[in-house]
Every structure is written in structure tokens, then in C-alpha cells.
Enzyme design. Structure first.
Site, mmCIF file in Angstrom:
data_model
loop_
_atom_site.group_PDB
_atom_site.id
_atom_site.type_symbol
_atom_site.label_atom_id
_atom_site.label_comp_id
_atom_site.label_asym_id
_atom_site.label_seq_id
_atom_site.Cartn_x
_atom_site.Cartn_y
_atom_site.Cartn_z
ATOM 1 N N HIS A 1 74.704 65.362 55.184
ATOM 2 C CA HIS A 1 73.381 66.050 54.941
ATOM 3 C C HIS A 1 73.677 67.409 54.283
ATOM 4 O O HIS A 1 74.438 68.188 54.879
ATOM 5 C CB HIS A 1 72.534 66.311 56.262
ATOM 6 C CG HIS A 1 71.167 66.830 56.032
ATOM 7 N ND1 HIS A 1 69.942 66.178 55.761
ATOM 8 C CD2 HIS A 1 70.643 68.282 55.810
ATOM 9 C CE1 HIS A 1 69.003 67.083 55.593
ATOM 10 N NE2 HIS A 1 69.442 68.314 55.587
ATOM 11 N N CYS A 2 73.077 67.471 53.043
ATOM 12 C CA CYS A 2 73.205 68.768 52.340
ATOM 13 C C CYS A 2 72.304 69.608 52.403
ATOM 14 O O CYS A 2 71.344 69.564 51.901
ATOM 15 C CB CYS A 2 73.644 68.405 50.757
ATOM 16 S SG CYS A 2 74.047 69.714 49.771
ATOM 17 N N PRO A 3 72.568 70.784 52.914
ATOM 18 C CA PRO A 3 71.659 72.000 53.071
ATOM 19 C C PRO A 3 71.398 72.600 51.672
ATOM 20 O O PRO A 3 69.984 73.060 51.606
ATOM 21 C CB PRO A 3 72.193 73.000 54.146
ATOM 22 C CG PRO A 3 73.679 72.912 53.924
ATOM 23 C CD PRO A 3 73.893 71.295 53.666
ATOM 24 N N ASN B 1 68.803 70.430 50.656
ATOM 25 C CA ASN B 1 67.499 69.878 51.685
ATOM 26 C C ASN B 1 67.354 68.496 51.799
ATOM 27 O O ASN B 1 66.272 68.015 51.924
ATOM 28 C CB ASN B 1 66.410 70.842 51.373
ATOM 29 C CG ASN B 1 65.367 70.803 52.253
ATOM 30 O OD1 ASN B 1 65.977 70.788 53.795
ATOM 31 N ND2 ASN B 1 64.045 71.013 52.145
ATOM 32 N N ASN B 2 68.353 67.753 51.646
ATOM 33 C CA ASN B 2 68.335 66.185 51.424
ATOM 34 C C ASN B 2 69.775 65.717 51.843
ATOM 35 O O ASN B 2 70.720 66.303 51.889
ATOM 36 C CB ASN B 2 67.774 65.859 50.228
ATOM 37 C CG ASN B 2 67.401 64.524 50.002
ATOM 38 O OD1 ASN B 2 67.236 63.763 50.946
ATOM 39 N ND2 ASN B 2 67.102 63.969 48.860
#
Length: 375
Positions: free
Chosen positions: A182-184, A187-188
Site C-alpha cells: 500500500h503506497c501512501p 493513496n492506493n
């Protein structure tokens, strides 16, 4: 006399009886405490004992509060991170157009001007396209109906079918097909349908930062020297002003536009160089994973499986790896040679191979995959 002796004897017998009872009660209390201690110790061992427990499990247990905090904080700060990426990138693009591009048009030869205009705008288009697609494209989720899939496991959190290479994201609170992480900054989640967009964005952003750092190196040196000279002149001006009498504050030695130009060049070079180092390392890490046909999660799973089979004298083979070159072709969606231009060097919204629910042999792979286990 005898009555006194009888009374004294009775008192002594009563005292000894009390002491004996107190000693029995004390010993009984100690025995009860020992029994409670052994019972609690046995219950604790029965609850925590696991033959598969190792250092990694202990560390995961210790960091569980940290994981919980990161999951909940990342969920709310994803929009802030996306806005930060857009803001920083826009500031660099604005400095290039306002400060660098006029100097390039005035001082460079026509050939170098064409090169900078072509490469710079191509790189910018690739960055914007892949970042937009990475944050707007769903990574892919398995269907909720149990009749749609056969031969899959069940997610313990979703209580739904879980195909191969699918993992549960605690931030999105959903299972993701071929989940990488999960890549902040997006945001996805990075999964089956947007993994290529994520890697392409990292690659072209790194190339763009390297391009800006190399192109602006000489200007950065001049701007840094000019800022140091401005500080020195400002100090001398203040010393002179302290020994004289002025009716008003003397005008500055450098104009606001000059100060803004030099500081913008320093800001551009420092930011681009820092991002090139950090994002470049991340890009190389994911490139190594793609070469091996793994995701970030599968790397840890395959490493443990490889160690487990090694103790049994067996060799682990990744069933989703088709060889280094074929792994890249499958990942980028290159089926024919012209796709290297139309799908890799140009913006392309083509879908990846497969649906993420099953992993059949891609048409671009000529050799059969290696078996899962080899003795």
C-alpha cells in the site's frame, strides 16, 4: 498452687495450638500461591507456545502496535501525501519554465535546445500520465461470491475467496489481487492492474530528477556562490549602516528577483537530487523484484519457503517466474516488438496479462515455467 499450674498449662497449650494453627495457615497460603503461580505459568505457555515461533514472529508481535498506528494514520494522510507530491512536482516544473527554460533558449545551440525541449516534455508527460493512472486505477479485487472461484483459500479477515498471489490490505480493508504494497504517496494499493503504472512513475520521476540535477548543476553552483556573496555584502552593508546616520533604511544590494532566482535554483537542485537518490533506490529494488517475478510480499514468503525446503534438501522454484527477460515482457505487456515503443516509451493504458484470478502461461513466453519444487 495446683490451680495456678493447671491454669498456666492450659494457657501454654492454647498458645501452642494457636501457633500450630497459624503455621498451618501460613503454609497453606504459601502452597496456594505456588499452585496459582504454576497454573498461571502453564496457562501462559499453553497460550503462547508455537513450534513455528522464531525471531520474526517475536518482532512482528512487538511491532503490532506500530503496524496498527501506521495502518490508521496512513489511511487519513494519503490525500495529504498526494497533494504533497503534486505540489512539489508543480513547483519544480514552474522553476524550470520560469528560470531554466529562458536561459536555455538564450545560451544553448539549436540542437541542444531541441534536445531539452523534446526530452523534458516527454519525461513530464510520462510522469503525469503514470502518476494519474496509478492513483485512479483500482489494483483489482477478487469477487465476493464463492461460486465464482474454485480451488482457492479463504481470507480470514474478509471471509471471502482468496486467489493465488492475493493478500489482504489492512489499510483499504480489502483483498487485493497480486498485492505488492500500500503506497501512501498514491493513496492506493499497488496491485495487479496498477503495478506497471506505479513502477513507470517511479522510473520516469527518477529520470526526470536526474535530468534536472545534471542540467542545473552549473546554475546551482553559481546560485550558491551568489547567495554566499549576498550574505557577505549584506553583513558589510549593515556594518557601514551602523556607523552612519540614515533618515531611512538603505536599499538592498540585490533585488528581490535576483534573490528569488538564486534560491529557486538551490531549491530545485537539492530537492531533485534528494528525490533521485531515494526514489532511485526504490526503483532499483522493484526492478530486482520484477526480474525475479516477485512482489514485495512474495519476496518474504519465498525466502522463508526457500529456507524451509533447503533444510529438507530441496530447491524452491518460483512458479510465477518465467525467466528474467520474459518477466519484464509480461510485466510491461510486451507481446510483439513494436510494443516496446507503443506501450513502454509512450503512454499506454493497456491492461496487464490475465485477470489476477488465475495465472496461465502468457502468450509472449515461449518456454514453460519451472516446477514449484525440484529435488
Amino acid at each position: 498452687m495446683r490451680s495456678r499450674q493447671r491454669m498456666f498449662a492450659a494457657v501454654m497449650r492454647l498458645l501452642l495450638k494457636c501457633l500450630r494453627l497459624g503455621r498451618r495457615r501460613r503454609f497453606k497460603l504459601v502452597r496456594q500461591m505456588e499452585q496459582l503461580w504454576h497454573y498461571g505459568h502453564l496457562c501462559l505457555r499453553s497460550l503462547l507456545y508455537n513450534s513455528f515461533t522464531n525471531g520474526d514472529v517475536v518482532l512482528d508481535s512487538l511491532f503490532e502496535p506500530v503496524y496498527w498506528l501506521v495502518d490508521h494514520v496512513t489511511r487519513w494522510f494519503g490525500v495529504v501525501f498526494v497533494a504533497l507530491v503534486i505540489g512539489l512536482t508543480s513547483s519544480i516544473v514552474a522553476i524550470v519554465y520560469i528560470c531554466l527554460l529562458p536561459l536555455i533558449l538564450q545560451t544553448y545551440t539549436p540542437a541542444w535546445i531541441c534536445w531539452h525541449l523534446a526530452y523534458g516534455h516527454w519525461n513530464l508527460i510520462m510522469i503525469v500520465f503514470h502518476y494519474y493512472m496509478a492513483i485512479t486505477t483500482s489494483p483489482g479485487h477478487p469477487p465476493q461470491a464463492k461460486n465464482d472461484l474454485t480451488g482457492v483459500s479463504i481470507c480470514r479477515k474478509c471471509i471471502a475467496p482468496k486467489p493465488a498471489r492475493t493478500h489482504h490490505c489492512s489499510i483499504c480493508n480489502r483483498c487485493v489481487l497480486k498485492m505488492d504494497h500500500h503506497c501512501p504517496w498514491l493513496n492506493n494499493c499497488v496491485g495487479h492492474y496498477n503495478h506497471r503504472y506505479f513502477f513507470s512513475f517511479c522510473l520516469f520521476m527518477t529520470l526526470g530528477c536526474i535530468y534536472c540535477s545534471i542540467s542545473g548543476w552549473e546554475m546551482f553552483r553559481d546560485a550558491y556562490a551568489a547567495i554566499e556573496r549576498m550574505k557577505l555584502l549584506e553583513k558589510e552593508r549593515l556594518e557601514v549602516a551602523a556607523n552612519q546616520t540614515y533618515y531611512q533604511t538603505p536599499p538592498p544590494t540585490f533585488s528581490f528577483r535576483q534573490r528569488a532566482f538564486h534560491k529557486s535554483m538551490v531549491y530545485l537542485w537539492v530537492l531533485c537530487s534528494s528525490v533521485a537518490l531515494a526514489l532511485g533506490a526504490l526503483t532499483l529494488w522493484h526492478a530486482a523484484l520484477i526480474t525475479r517475478g516477485e512482489t514485495s510480499i512474495e519476496r518474504h514468503i519465498n525466502r522463508k519457503e526457500r529456507q524451509r525446503l533447503q533444510k529438507k534438501g530441496k530447491v524452491f522454484r518460483n512458479p510465477y517466474s518465467y525467466g528474467s527477460w520474459d518477466n519484464w515482457k509480461v510485466f510491461l505487456g510486451v507481446d510483439v516488438p513494436r510494443h516496446w515503443l507503443t506501450r513502454v516509451l509512450l503512454p499506454s493504458p493497456h491492461l496487464p496479462h490475465g485477470t489476477g484470478l488465475s495465472w496461465d502461461l502468457p502468450p509472449s513466453v515461449t518456454e514453460q515455467r519451472a516446477p514449484l519444487l525440484a529435488i
